[in-house]
Design a protein around this motif. Structure first.
Motif, PDB file in Angstrom:
ATOM      1  N   SER A  63       0.811  -1.220   0.000  1.00 58.86           N
ATOM      2  CA  SER A  63       0.000   0.000   0.000  1.00 58.86           C
ATOM      3  C   SER A  63       0.851   1.280   0.000  1.00 58.86           C
ATOM      4  O   SER A  63       0.445   2.284  -0.589  1.00 58.86           O
ATOM      5  N   ASP A  64       2.038   1.240   0.637  1.00 55.44           N
ATOM      6  CA  ASP A  64       2.886   2.448   0.614  1.00 55.44           C
ATOM      7  C   ASP A  64       3.314   2.761  -0.820  1.00 55.44           C
ATOM      8  O   ASP A  64       3.332   3.921  -1.244  1.00 55.44           O
ATOM      9  N   GLU A  96       0.554   4.348  -2.714  1.00 52.55           N
ATOM     10  CA  GLU A  96       0.455   5.784  -2.382  1.00 52.55           C
ATOM     11  C   GLU A  96       1.574   6.578  -3.060  1.00 52.55           C
ATOM     12  O   GLU A  96       1.360   7.705  -3.501  1.00 52.55           O
ATOM     13  N   GLY A 125      -6.508   5.503   1.096  1.00 48.63           N
ATOM     14  CA  GLY A 125      -5.129   5.985   1.336  1.00 48.63           C
ATOM     15  C   GLY A 125      -4.512   6.578   0.075  1.00 48.63           C
ATOM     16  O   GLY A 125      -4.044   7.730   0.088  1.00 48.63           O
ATOM     17  N   LEU A 184      -6.137   9.907  -0.849  1.00 48.08           N
ATOM     18  CA  LEU A 184      -5.686  10.995   0.019  1.00 48.08           C
ATOM     19  C   LEU A 184      -4.272  11.431  -0.369  1.00 48.08           C
ATOM     20  O   LEU A 184      -3.967  12.630  -0.391  1.00 48.08           O
ATOM     21  N   ALA A 185      -3.420  10.455  -0.711  1.00 47.89           N
ATOM     22  CA  ALA A 185      -2.036  10.788  -1.088  1.00 47.89           C
ATOM     23  C   ALA A 185      -2.028  11.650  -2.353  1.00 47.89           C
ATOM     24  O   ALA A 185      -1.305  12.652  -2.436  1.00 47.89           O
ATOM     25  N   LEU A 214      -6.808   9.891   9.016  1.00 47.45           N
ATOM     26  CA  LEU A 214      -6.898   8.621   8.297  1.00 47.45           C
ATOM     27  C   LEU A 214      -6.824   7.460   9.291  1.00 47.45           C
ATOM     28  O   LEU A 214      -7.554   6.466   9.161  1.00 47.45           O
ATOM     29  N   LEU A 269      -9.479   4.464   9.610  1.00 43.37           N
ATOM     30  CA  LEU A 269      -9.116   3.054   9.445  1.00 43.37           C
ATOM     31  C   LEU A 269      -9.526   2.243  10.673  1.00 43.37           C
ATOM     32  O   LEU A 269      -9.978   1.100  10.562  1.00 43.37           O
TER      33      LEU A 269
END
Ligand SMILES: NC(=O)c1ccc[n+]([C@@H]2O[C@H](COP(=O)([O-])OP(=O)(O)OC[C@H]3O[C@@H](n4cnc5c(N)ncnc54)[C@H](OP(=O)(O)O)[C@@H]3O)[C@@H](O)[C@H]2O)c1
Length: 395
Positions: free
Chosen positions: A86-87, A90, A112, A115-116, A372, A376
């Motif tokens: 997931s990083d 983003e 996520g 939002l990034a 966030l 979550l």
């Protein structure tokens, strides 16, 4: 003077919206360049997309899929770099070399990365409706503070966006009502008591649109429209009372705006997601989408009707959740994702999806989510409650 190409990241590139996005991009090689792609499980589809579009990065959600993709890319002699998790998703949504991001991951997993991209001030093409339903005010604030350009891709919201004046500061004083159209899905003519035995295959067989499985089930319950009501409230800054839903089985009028002087402006077209995608990619220009043209001479009729609350009990949850404590829409979204997954896995009857959603809303009391991390955490506790409810209703 040549305009530089827009460098685009497509999140969820192997899904229904992702594939349609790449189809539109492929029609305009002089305007767009694919910077990065992301997917979860479909390694072979991703490999084929890398071969066609040569992105700098391809991100898979998990390590085994990423490893497999890396091996296949190497065997094929392709240079795309594979990342994982997931990083990394983003990162490709907020990378400094990216101009536009298509957010087409399904479910709350898309929040996520959305939002990034918003924080990084990107041109954000928002298909992932859950980002707005879960993120709500926090998401809209991030868009404003990041200076992002938010372009709705859901066909209804694109229709409303196209019907409104270009300057959003005029919307509040001009909009009387937003009218979302709904096809009514595959069970429109059924009686409420007849839905217990429907199968995932029947629920996913939408009469007009070809879509992913989750949104197809949501269309059959009309939870999709409930999520769209919540989306519309945030995107266009209207109150829940200013949003109306009408059944329009032909899916030709994609939605409408009624203005304060009582005139109504609608957007029409064939039901093909490449139209709102082309609008988002080129706005404020217009480009070829590949969609078929409407032929008004062949159109028998356009009909509009009120939704049947007994057949579609989930629809009313939108207004309930919007009027309840902040965070309630995130609870509703999580409950519905769990219930739909249980239905698709044949663990829950179709007509019990609503019961799981109701019980989760009654069980989980949201505290106002300010970050966030709060969202979550709320999403996780709603999923736990919904899983427990799904188990009980499965019995
Ligand atoms: N389809 C439509 O016509 C339509 C219209 C309006 C709005 N939308 C919205 O657009 C979004 C996408 O819809 P869709 O119909 O295109 O869905 P879909 O066909 O199911 O595709 C979803 C995409 O997200 C990826 N994905 C799934 N779970 C993920 C995770 N946990 N992390 C990262 N990636 C993940 C999938 O990867 P793999 O395929 O590789 O597993 C796939 O690329 C949804 O929010 C939907 O409500 C869709």
């Amino acid at each position: 003077m040549n305009t530089p190409k827009q460098r685009v990241t497509v999140l969820g590139s192997t899904g229904s919206v992702g594939v349609s996005t790449l189809d539109v991009i492929a029609r305009h090689p002089e305007r767009f360049e694919v910077f990065a792609l992301s997917a979860a499980t479909k390694v072979d589809e991703m490999l084929a997309q890398c071969a066609q579009f040569s992105p700098r990065f391809a991100v898979m959600a998990s390590a085994p899929h990423a490893q497999l993709l890396a091996e296949k890319l190497k065997q094929s002699g392709l240079k795309t770099r594979v990342l994982m998790g997931s990083d990394a998703i983003e990162n490709i949504a907020s990378h400094e070399d990216v101009d536009a991001v298509m957010a087409a991951i399904v479910g709350a997993a898309g929040l996520g990365p959305c939002l990034a991209a918003a924080r990084a001030g990107k041109r954000l093409l928002l298909a992932n409706k859950e980002a707005l339903v879960v993120g709500g005010e926090l998401f809209m604030r991030t868009v404003r503070e990041g200076g992002a350009t938010l372009l709705p891709i859901d066909s209804e919201h694109s229709a409303i966006f196209q019907s409104l004046p270009e300057d959003p500061s005029t919307w509040a004083r001009r909009i009387d009502k937003i009218i979302l159209t709904a096809s009514g899905g595959p069970f429109l003519t059924r009686s409420p008591g007849s839905l217990g035995a429907v199968t995932p295959e029947q629920a996913c067989a939408h009469p007009n649109w070809v879509m992913g499985r989750k949104i197809s089930v949501d269309s059959a319950t009309m939870m999709n429209k409930a999520l769209e009501v919540i989306e519309a409230r945030h995107l266009f800054g209207v109150s829940p009372e200013q949003i109306e839903v009408v059944i329009h089985p032909q899916s030709v009028v994609h939605s409408m705006v009624q203005f304060t002087d009582a005139s109504v402006i609608a957007q029409l077209g064939t039901p093909d997601m490449r139209v709102p995608i082309a609008v988002g990619l080129a706005w404020p220009e217009r480009i070829e989408s590949g969609a078929a043209r409407l032929d008004f001479r062949q159109m028998a009729s356009l009909t509009f009707d009120a939704p049947d609350a007994a057949l579609f009990p989930g629809l009313g949850l939108a207004w309930h959740a919007l009027r309840a404590a902040p965070g309630t829409t995130a609870v509703l979204n999580a409950a519905n994702e769990v219930a739909v997954e249980a239905f698709l896995d044949r663990r829950l009857r179709f007509d019990r999806i609503h019961a799981v959603n109701m019980e989760t809303l009654e069980t989980v009391a949201p505290s106002k989510p300010a970050s966030l991390a709060d969202l979550l955490a709320l999403d996780a506790s709603a999923r736990a409650a919904a899983n427990a409810a799904a188990l009980r209703f499965a019995a």
